[in-house]
Design an enzyme around this catalytic site. Structure first.
Site, mmCIF file in Angstrom:
data_model
loop_
_atom_site.group_PDB
_atom_site.id
_atom_site.type_symbol
_atom_site.label_atom_id
_atom_site.label_comp_id
_atom_site.label_asym_id
_atom_site.label_seq_id
_atom_site.Cartn_x
_atom_site.Cartn_y
_atom_site.Cartn_z
ATOM 1 C CB SER A 135 -0.884 -0.001 1.263
ATOM 2 O OG SER A 135 -1.492 1.262 1.461
ATOM 3 C CE1 TYR A 140 -3.086 -2.506 5.670
ATOM 4 C CE2 TYR A 140 -2.793 -0.132 5.449
ATOM 5 C CZ TYR A 140 -3.040 -1.366 4.883
ATOM 6 O OH TYR A 140 -3.239 -1.473 3.523
#
Length: 264
Positions: free
Chosen positions: A142, A155
């Site tokens: 990401s 995360y």
């Protein structure tokens, strides 16, 4: 015996979102696909949809890749079917919105286990097979991995690991003829947001992309041997932000947006 096995593209987290879009993309480009996730009904529906396009129906394997023995079980299931990977797509993963001290430790550790340990295990498990076919590995990270993420600290840290691991592995496996690409999408409207606890899905204009566009860019990047693939012009700016903004300021800006999501 191994030479007699059919080469396949193995995709984890394939039941929805980017994983499902990647399955369509690879299958549409002539790859025989193996779909892996926990939701067998969703996988079968996806396999039927792909087959309806006139290509080979993907093999469906219902498995939880977070399990410690998942890579072994996948290898055994493929071998029984006369299959072996020429491409591994590690897409399975999830995020959690909230500060690390307030989120449950067990769930955060499970996120590290799936996003990092399982991805690493599957990346390394099939190296011999990938080398035989001069194939590749696509690890889905990401743009969050390029920046600190207070409000989603664990995360972001897992995705930073995926980026760093993939870039290093790429150099290590180059002599074996194995391509390694890391796909770093920005915001993509999928089930990810609901799983993470993000209710406000209105992103800054120009950053969000469709799962189909991300899959298409990821496939092209892997086939062209690109190290890092960041779909979307706006998102391509994110890896450069730490070079121009002090990290404490960048962290504060990120935290401001994540706090708005948390309060929504």
């Amino acid at each position: 015996m191994s030479e007699e096995k059919r080469p396949v593209t193995v995709i984890t987290g394939a039941s929805a979102g980017i994983g499902a879009a990647l399955a369509h993309e690879f299958a549409g480009n002539g790859h025989e696909v193996v779909l892996i996730a926990r939701r067998e009904q969703a996988l079968n529906a996806l396999a039927d949809a792909i087959a309806a396009k006139g290509v080979a129906r993907p093999t469906v394997l219902r498995m939880d890749v977070a399990r410690i023995d998942a890579a072994r079980d996948i290898a055994e299931a493929l071998a029984k079917r006369g299959l072996e990977p020429d491409i591994v797509v590690n897409n399975a993963g999830f995020g959690l919105l909230g500060t690390a001290d307030k989120l449950g430790r067990a769930e955060q550790l499970a996120m590290i286990d799936l996003n990092c340990r399982s991805l690493t295990d599957l990346s390394l498990r099939f190296v011999d097979s990938l080398a035989r076919h001069r194939g590749g590995i696509m690890n889905v990270a990401s743009i969050s991995g390029f920046i600190p993420g207070p409000g989603m600290s664990v995360y972001n840290a897992t995705k930073a690991y995926v980026i760093s691991f993939s870039e290093g592995l790429r150099r290590e496996l180059r002599p074996k003829g194995i391509r390694v690409s890391v796909l770093c999408p920005g915001p993509v409207p999928t089930e990810f947001q609901a799983r993470a606890g993000i209710n406000d899905v209105h992103y800054p204009r120009g950053f969000d992309r469709t799962a189909e566009d991300v899959a298409q860019q990821g496939y092209k990047g892997l086939m062209r041997g690109r190290a890092v693939v960041v779909p979307g012009m706006h998102n391509k700016l994110v890896p450069w932000l730490p070079r121009f903004l002090p990290r404490n300021i960048l962290a504060s800006l990120v935290y401001g947006r994540l706090r708005r999501w948390e309060d929504a």
